[in-house]
Each structure stands twice: as structure tokens, then as C-alpha cells.
Design a protein around this motif. Structure first.
Motif, PDB file in Angstrom:
ATOM      1  N   ALA A  81     -21.287 -31.970  -6.162  1.00 25.67           N
ATOM      2  CA  ALA A  81     -20.884 -31.478  -4.733  1.00 25.67           C
ATOM      3  C   ALA A  81     -20.051 -32.431  -4.343  1.00 25.67           C
ATOM      4  N   GLN A  82     -20.587 -33.695  -4.039  1.00 26.90           N
ATOM      5  CA  GLN A  82     -19.979 -34.717  -3.324  1.00 26.90           C
ATOM      6  C   GLN A  82     -18.713 -35.344  -3.917  1.00 26.90           C
ATOM      7  N   ASN A  83     -18.726 -35.040  -5.248  1.00 29.42           N
ATOM      8  CA  ASN A  83     -17.435 -35.635  -6.029  1.00 29.42           C
ATOM      9  C   ASN A  83     -16.697 -34.613  -6.374  1.00 29.42           C
ATOM     10  N   LYS A  84     -16.688 -33.553  -5.965  1.00 32.89           N
ATOM     11  CA  LYS A  84     -15.894 -32.229  -6.411  1.00 32.89           C
ATOM     12  C   LYS A  84     -14.569 -32.431  -6.512  1.00 32.89           C
ATOM     13  N   GLU A  85     -13.957 -32.959  -5.432  1.00 32.20           N
ATOM     14  CA  GLU A  85     -12.613 -32.942  -5.600  1.00 32.20           C
ATOM     15  C   GLU A  85     -11.935 -33.958  -6.564  1.00 32.20           C
ATOM     16  N   ARG A  86     -12.664 -35.124  -6.724  1.00 32.98           N
ATOM     17  CA  ARG A  86     -12.166 -36.102  -7.779  1.00 32.98           C
ATOM     18  C   ARG A  86     -12.318 -35.592  -8.936  1.00 32.98           C
ATOM     19  N   LEU A  87     -13.568 -34.925  -9.335  1.00 29.45           N
ATOM     20  CA  LEU A  87     -13.920 -34.297 -10.802  1.00 29.45           C
ATOM     21  C   LEU A  87     -12.910 -33.220 -10.955  1.00 29.45           C
ATOM     22  N   THR A 123     -36.765 -31.196 -11.264  1.00 29.85           N
ATOM     23  CA  THR A 123     -35.988 -30.412 -10.256  1.00 29.85           C
ATOM     24  C   THR A 123     -35.449 -31.272  -9.334  1.00 29.85           C
ATOM     25  N   ALA A 124     -36.274 -32.399  -8.930  1.00 33.31           N
ATOM     26  CA  ALA A 124     -35.562 -33.417  -8.162  1.00 33.31           C
ATOM     27  C   ALA A 124     -34.385 -33.943  -8.768  1.00 33.31           C
ATOM     28  N   LEU A 125     -34.459 -34.411 -10.157  1.00 34.78           N
ATOM     29  CA  LEU A 125     -33.337 -35.040 -10.725  1.00 34.78           C
ATOM     30  C   LEU A 125     -32.069 -33.815 -10.675  1.00 34.78           C
ATOM     31  N   LEU A 126     -32.449 -32.620 -11.078  1.00 35.18           N
ATOM     32  CA  LEU A 126     -31.358 -31.648 -11.171  1.00 35.18           C
ATOM     33  C   LEU A 126     -30.701 -31.581  -9.883  1.00 35.18           C
ATOM     34  N   GLN A 127     -31.795 -31.401  -8.821  1.00 36.82           N
ATOM     35  CA  GLN A 127     -30.981 -31.345  -7.130  1.00 36.82           C
ATOM     36  C   GLN A 127     -30.082 -32.608  -7.199  1.00 36.82           C
ATOM     37  N   ALA A 128     -30.555 -33.561  -7.239  1.00 38.12           N
ATOM     38  CA  ALA A 128     -29.796 -34.670  -6.991  1.00 38.12           C
ATOM     39  C   ALA A 128     -28.486 -34.931  -7.816  1.00 38.12           C
ATOM     40  N   PHE A 129     -28.501 -34.311  -9.103  1.00 34.08           N
ATOM     41  CA  PHE A 129     -27.256 -34.072 -10.052  1.00 34.08           C
ATOM     42  C   PHE A 129     -26.191 -33.102  -9.238  1.00 34.08           C
ATOM     43  N   ALA A 130     -26.877 -32.220  -8.892  1.00 33.30           N
ATOM     44  CA  ALA A 130     -25.950 -31.141  -8.031  1.00 33.30           C
ATOM     45  C   ALA A 130     -25.310 -31.558  -6.944  1.00 33.30           C
ATOM     46  N   GLU A 131     -26.143 -32.253  -6.280  1.00 31.43           N
ATOM     47  CA  GLU A 131     -25.462 -33.016  -5.046  1.00 31.43           C
ATOM     48  C   GLU A 131     -24.358 -33.875  -5.164  1.00 31.43           C
ATOM     49  N   ARG A 132     -24.493 -34.573  -6.287  1.00 31.37           N
ATOM     50  CA  ARG A 132     -23.627 -35.673  -6.829  1.00 31.37           C
ATOM     51  C   ARG A 132     -22.375 -34.824  -7.086  1.00 31.37           C
ATOM     52  N   CYS A 179     -10.308 -25.423 -11.353  1.00 31.26           N
ATOM     53  CA  CYS A 179     -11.270 -26.540 -11.367  1.00 31.26           C
ATOM     54  C   CYS A 179     -12.097 -26.588 -10.343  1.00 31.26           C
ATOM     55  N   ARG A 180     -11.629 -26.561  -9.416  1.00 33.34           N
ATOM     56  CA  ARG A 180     -12.761 -26.746  -7.981  1.00 33.34           C
ATOM     57  C   ARG A 180     -13.631 -25.398  -8.316  1.00 33.34           C
ATOM     58  N   ALA A 181     -13.263 -24.393  -8.416  1.00 40.97           N
ATOM     59  CA  ALA A 181     -14.004 -23.065  -8.687  1.00 40.97           C
ATOM     60  C   ALA A 181     -15.243 -23.196  -9.755  1.00 40.97           C
ATOM     61  N   GLU A 182     -14.559 -24.001 -10.846  1.00 43.83           N
ATOM     62  CA  GLU A 182     -15.572 -24.086 -11.909  1.00 43.83           C
ATOM     63  C   GLU A 182     -16.838 -25.257 -11.506  1.00 43.83           C
ATOM     64  N   LEU A 183     -16.190 -26.083 -10.875  1.00 47.54           N
ATOM     65  CA  LEU A 183     -17.361 -27.174 -10.082  1.00 47.54           C
ATOM     66  C   LEU A 183     -18.217 -26.258  -9.237  1.00 47.54           C
ATOM     67  N   ASP A 184     -17.608 -25.458  -8.424  1.00 41.89           N
ATOM     68  CA  ASP A 184     -18.521 -24.887  -7.396  1.00 41.89           C
ATOM     69  C   ASP A 184     -19.566 -23.940  -8.128  1.00 41.89           C
ATOM     70  N   LYS A 185     -19.102 -23.342  -9.316  1.00 40.38           N
ATOM     71  CA  LYS A 185     -20.040 -22.489  -9.969  1.00 40.38           C
ATOM     72  C   LYS A 185     -21.148 -23.174 -10.840  1.00 40.38           C
ATOM     73  N   SER A 186     -20.704 -24.359 -11.128  1.00 35.38           N
ATOM     74  CA  SER A 186     -21.734 -25.224 -11.878  1.00 35.38           C
ATOM     75  C   SER A 186     -22.755 -25.906 -10.922  1.00 35.38           C
TER      76      SER A 186
END
Length: 88
Positions: free
Chosen positions: A52-58, A41-50, A73-80
Motif C-alpha cells: 500500500a505504501q509503495n502502490k504508486e511506484r509499483l 499473519t503479522a508478516l502478511l499484514q506488514a507485506f500488505a502495508e508495504r 495497475c493501481r486497482a490491481e494493487l489495491d485488490k491485492s
């Protein structure tokens, strides 16, 4: 808008290289499984944070690659990100 520009080229991957990478992924999955719930869960939480932090570029990358509008695309990342956080 479609420009015909090539975004990326990479050589075809041979079977031996694919098999080697697949074997390495299987080892990594076993390591992940041995972490236990707290570690995973710690790794998954860190992944979610990354994400979120890179949402615009992604979002821009996805938009460029698949042709969806940037808002979607932004909405899809938010959902993920929210789905990952839910399962954490």
C-alpha cells in the motif's frame, strides 16, 4: 507508448544457481510455517502495508513492464492489498 527501450537485462541463470536458490526458499518456507498463525499473519499484514505504501511506484513499474494503463495497475494493487488483509 512503446519506445523499444530495454528496461532491464540480466544474465541467464544456470541450473546450479537455480537449484541453490530453490533450496534456500524451501528452508525459508519451513521457517515461515513454524512461526504459527500469529507470526505469519503479522508478516502478511506488514507485506500488505508495504504494498500500500509503495502502490504508486509499483503501479508505474507494472504499467511500464506489461503495458496496462496506470489506473488498472493501481486497482490491481489495491485488490491485492485488500485480499491479503482479508486473509490476515
Amino acid at each position: 507508448a512503446y519506445t523499444g527501450e530495454t528496461l532491464c537485462r540480466r544474465p541467464a541463470q544456470g541450473y546450479a544457481e537455480f537449484a541453490q536458490e530453490l533450496a534456500a526458499l524451501k528452508v525459508r518456507q519451513q521457517v515461515f510455517a513454524r512461526l504459527g498463525v500469529t507470526g505469519r499473519t503479522a508478516l502478511l499484514q506488514a507485506f500488505a502495508e508495504r504494498l500500500a505504501q509503495n502502490k504508486e511506484r509499483l503501479a508505474e513499474m507494472v504499467c511500464e513492464e506489461v503495458g496496462r494503463c496506470l489506473h488498472e495497475c493501481r486497482a490491481e494493487l489495491d485488490k491485492s492489498v485488500e485480499l491479503i488483509r482479508y486473509y490476515v
